[in-house]
Design a protein around this motif. Sequence first.
Motif, PDB file in Angstrom:
ATOM      1  N   LYS A 176     -60.418  48.195 -57.144  1.00  0.00           N
ATOM      2  CA  LYS A 176     -61.150  47.909 -55.904  1.00  0.00           C
ATOM      3  C   LYS A 176     -60.216  47.315 -54.858  1.00  0.00           C
ATOM      4  O   LYS A 176     -60.314  47.640 -53.671  1.00  0.00           O
ATOM      5  CB  LYS A 176     -62.322  46.963 -56.190  1.00  0.00           C
ATOM      6  N   HIS A 177     -59.299  46.457 -55.305  1.00  0.00           N
ATOM      7  CA  HIS A 177     -58.318  45.874 -54.380  1.00  0.00           C
ATOM      8  C   HIS A 177     -57.380  46.959 -53.848  1.00  0.00           C
ATOM      9  O   HIS A 177     -57.078  47.000 -52.638  1.00  0.00           O
ATOM     10  CB  HIS A 177     -57.522  44.788 -55.102  1.00  0.00           C
ATOM     11  N   LEU A 178     -56.934  47.852 -54.728  1.00  0.00           N
ATOM     12  CA  LEU A 178     -56.049  48.950 -54.307  1.00  0.00           C
ATOM     13  C   LEU A 178     -56.767  49.881 -53.329  1.00  0.00           C
ATOM     14  O   LEU A 178     -56.166  50.359 -52.357  1.00  0.00           O
ATOM     15  CB  LEU A 178     -55.573  49.742 -55.520  1.00  0.00           C
ATOM     16  N   ALA A 179     -58.048  50.143 -53.580  1.00  0.00           N
ATOM     17  CA  ALA A 179     -58.823  51.004 -52.677  1.00  0.00           C
ATOM     18  C   ALA A 179     -58.961  50.365 -51.305  1.00  0.00           C
ATOM     19  O   ALA A 179     -58.876  51.046 -50.271  1.00  0.00           O
ATOM     20  CB  ALA A 179     -60.201  51.283 -53.279  1.00  0.00           C
ATOM     21  N   ARG A 190     -58.844  57.225 -44.986  1.00  0.00           N
ATOM     22  CA  ARG A 190     -60.199  56.682 -44.757  1.00  0.00           C
ATOM     23  C   ARG A 190     -61.284  57.746 -44.816  1.00  0.00           C
ATOM     24  O   ARG A 190     -62.408  57.465 -45.219  1.00  0.00           O
ATOM     25  CB  ARG A 190     -60.250  55.971 -43.399  1.00  0.00           C
ATOM     26  N   ARG A 191     -60.936  58.971 -44.431  1.00  0.00           N
ATOM     27  CA  ARG A 191     -61.970  60.014 -44.438  1.00  0.00           C
ATOM     28  C   ARG A 191     -62.411  60.364 -45.851  1.00  0.00           C
ATOM     29  O   ARG A 191     -63.446  60.995 -46.048  1.00  0.00           O
ATOM     30  CB  ARG A 191     -61.471  61.266 -43.712  1.00  0.00           C
ATOM     31  N   TYR A 192     -61.638  59.942 -46.867  1.00  0.00           N
ATOM     32  CA  TYR A 192     -62.016  60.189 -48.252  1.00  0.00           C
ATOM     33  C   TYR A 192     -62.797  59.020 -48.860  1.00  0.00           C
ATOM     34  O   TYR A 192     -63.206  59.083 -50.023  1.00  0.00           O
ATOM     35  CB  TYR A 192     -60.771  60.458 -49.102  1.00  0.00           C
ATOM     36  N   HIS A 193     -62.965  57.939 -48.093  1.00  0.00           N
ATOM     37  CA  HIS A 193     -63.747  56.776 -48.530  1.00  0.00           C
ATOM     38  C   HIS A 193     -63.299  56.254 -49.901  1.00  0.00           C
ATOM     39  O   HIS A 193     -64.080  56.260 -50.869  1.00  0.00           O
ATOM     40  CB  HIS A 193     -65.235  57.122 -48.580  1.00  0.00           C
ATOM     41  N   PRO A 194     -62.033  55.812 -50.040  1.00  0.00           N
ATOM     42  CA  PRO A 194     -61.549  55.366 -51.358  1.00  0.00           C
ATOM     43  C   PRO A 194     -62.346  54.205 -51.938  1.00  0.00           C
ATOM     44  O   PRO A 194     -62.538  54.144 -53.155  1.00  0.00           O
ATOM     45  CB  PRO A 194     -60.089  54.972 -51.093  1.00  0.00           C
ATOM     46  N   ILE A 195     -62.801  53.269 -51.091  1.00  0.00           N
ATOM     47  CA  ILE A 195     -63.586  52.133 -51.608  1.00  0.00           C
ATOM     48  C   ILE A 195     -64.879  52.637 -52.229  1.00  0.00           C
ATOM     49  O   ILE A 195     -65.257  52.244 -53.344  1.00  0.00           O
ATOM     50  CB  ILE A 195     -63.879  51.116 -50.474  1.00  0.00           C
ATOM     51  N   GLU A 196     -65.553  53.537 -51.513  1.00  0.00           N
ATOM     52  CA  GLU A 196     -66.804  54.105 -52.037  1.00  0.00           C
ATOM     53  C   GLU A 196     -66.537  54.910 -53.308  1.00  0.00           C
ATOM     54  O   GLU A 196     -67.334  54.892 -54.250  1.00  0.00           O
ATOM     55  CB  GLU A 196     -67.433  54.999 -50.960  1.00  0.00           C
ATOM     56  N   HIS A 199     -66.187  52.493 -56.180  1.00  0.00           N
ATOM     57  CA  HIS A 199     -67.502  51.952 -56.529  1.00  0.00           C
ATOM     58  C   HIS A 199     -68.317  52.977 -57.323  1.00  0.00           C
ATOM     59  O   HIS A 199     -69.004  52.640 -58.297  1.00  0.00           O
ATOM     60  CB  HIS A 199     -68.267  51.530 -55.269  1.00  0.00           C
ATOM     61  N   TYR A 200     -68.237  54.243 -56.911  1.00  0.00           N
ATOM     62  CA  TYR A 200     -68.933  55.316 -57.637  1.00  0.00           C
ATOM     63  C   TYR A 200     -68.384  55.438 -59.055  1.00  0.00           C
ATOM     64  O   TYR A 200     -69.142  55.574 -60.025  1.00  0.00           O
ATOM     65  CB  TYR A 200     -68.768  56.628 -56.878  1.00  0.00           C
ATOM     66  N   PHE A 201     -67.057  55.360 -59.178  1.00  0.00           N
ATOM     67  CA  PHE A 201     -66.427  55.430 -60.496  1.00  0.00           C
ATOM     68  C   PHE A 201     -66.858  54.253 -61.368  1.00  0.00           C
ATOM     69  O   PHE A 201     -67.142  54.427 -62.558  1.00  0.00           O
ATOM     70  CB  PHE A 201     -64.909  55.437 -60.331  1.00  0.00           C
ATOM     71  N   ALA A 202     -66.921  53.060 -60.769  1.00  0.00           N
ATOM     72  CA  ALA A 202     -67.321  51.871 -61.526  1.00  0.00           C
ATOM     73  C   ALA A 202     -68.748  52.013 -62.057  1.00  0.00           C
ATOM     74  O   ALA A 202     -69.030  51.673 -63.216  1.00  0.00           O
ATOM     75  CB  ALA A 202     -67.209  50.623 -60.645  1.00  0.00           C
TER      76      ALA A 202
END
Length: 559
Positions: A176-179, A190-196, A199-202
């Motif tokens: 999450k920190h890396l994202a 950003r257009r790939y929404h790494p944070i989201e 979160h989906y993976f988690a």
Amino acid sequence: MLKQTVIAMRDLPRMKEIISILMRYGLDEFLYRLKLIQPFPSLKRHKPDQHRLQNPYLSLPQRFRIAFEELGPTFIKFGQILSTRVDIFNPEWIDEFQRLQNNVRPIAQSDITALIAAYLERPVNEVFKHIEPTPIGSASIAQVHKAILLDGSVVAVKIKRPNIEKTIQADLRIMKHLAYLLENEIPESRRYHPIEMVHYFARSLARETDLSMELRNMERFSRAYEAHPYVHIPQVYPEFSNRKILVQEYIGDTLLKNINLSQYNQEWLSQRAKDIAQLILDMILKHGYFHADPHPGNIFLSDEGCITLIDFGLAGFLGGNRRTEIITLINAIIDRDQFTIQHVLSDWAQGDLPDENRLGNDVMEMLMNYEFTSLKDISLSYIVNDITSIIRENNLTLPGDLVMLFRTLITLEGVVNQLDGDFQLMESTRPLVEDLVLTHFSFDQAKKKVKTHSYTFLQLLDDLPHTLIRMNKRLKSGQIKVNLDMARLDDFGHQLDRSTNRLTVAIVTASLIIGSSIALHVDVGPNIFGMPLLGFFGYTIAFLNSIWILWSLWRAGKH
């Protein structure tokens, strides 16, 4: 705050290990862009890995794949999830992510009985007559043992690996920190929404590691297909199951991956391919929940043609609107309807609105490729790849539920083609889609929709006077709020806070210098080094503050 600090300090060794492994495989530039190497000066002198020196021409996807395998189960699972993101990664990346393998040792046989007893919270002999010490299946999250209950029932016992949750949670915090860093330091990501995405993976991993969730999935599918003539879902034993252990019926049929195709005639194989395809499509389009990993290692076949599915840890769910969109898309592809395909893809896209002209041209070009091709000769995986390629080239991303669906369809096509190389999955969807379209526009369905929408509209009308009264009161009292969401406003606030802190320390430092200068001319109190103690301490604190300000300015300029 203290708890978060303690957790962050505890994760530092793992973070250092992750950075070290990524550097070992030549991913330094990626880490420098994320500003991850600066906090660990000792890693800057890290020597390249021997494997890398022997293979200097490894591609970037290959290096990421090898690094993920060394980083362990969480990163391997993440890579396997990324292998489904055909809307983001090109085929070279997808191929490498699909090659990720778990290299985990089975749980020691001497520990199995004690582990099962701990999970059951009772002696093993109160539940089982016998447990095979050698696992019949082993993976990164759990392993499976054959056993016999006291009543003589033969069962399969799925056991979660001990202490795996702590490792997964630590890795997820770091991910999450890396994202967050990826989204803030590398604008093009950003257009790939790494944070989201993380979160989906988690959430997906949490469902997969909770065996009670798998039990509920099996019960749901069992109820849906209990009267089906050729589908079987293993019986589960909730009284002996929980989050860490799952006891289910043992299946003695042959796994599809182990089946000897040469001993069956082509008619039998073609019928099994049709049955499996109809089963998964029925799950997706009719029920809205489906087995999301129907590979040959999760499908049993009996000589009589009965299909048994296992491993329901990964299940997909689709709402009514989403199912309608999928049916509409398939129907539009069958009819070569460019406008409807473009409309559905535009609705699916997340983030910025697409360029409709470019999107329309790409859809038209895709349909032209199939202009003189009959439906029975069109591969579903080609269609999926074309659609995801259009989405990727238009800088769009797919919602998570559709990513899982597309992956399932591609896996399904591979399975049915293994049984019958001439089977056309796209053609087999036509009867089911046509039936669903007729059902969707039937009189009963229309009457149901009118009733639902009428009820919603009446509720809205009923609530309208109260809403207007509340709005009027807020207008009169000046309490109407307008929320503005500005990109990177949080970062601007943090920078402003840091600047304010430096300015405050600078003012305090200046005040200390002035005050200490005055104190030097007042002969009061003890002296040190020939100066009044108060003035000496004032100058010392001012000096330290000045050093801190200069250091923070230098660090801010460097970053």
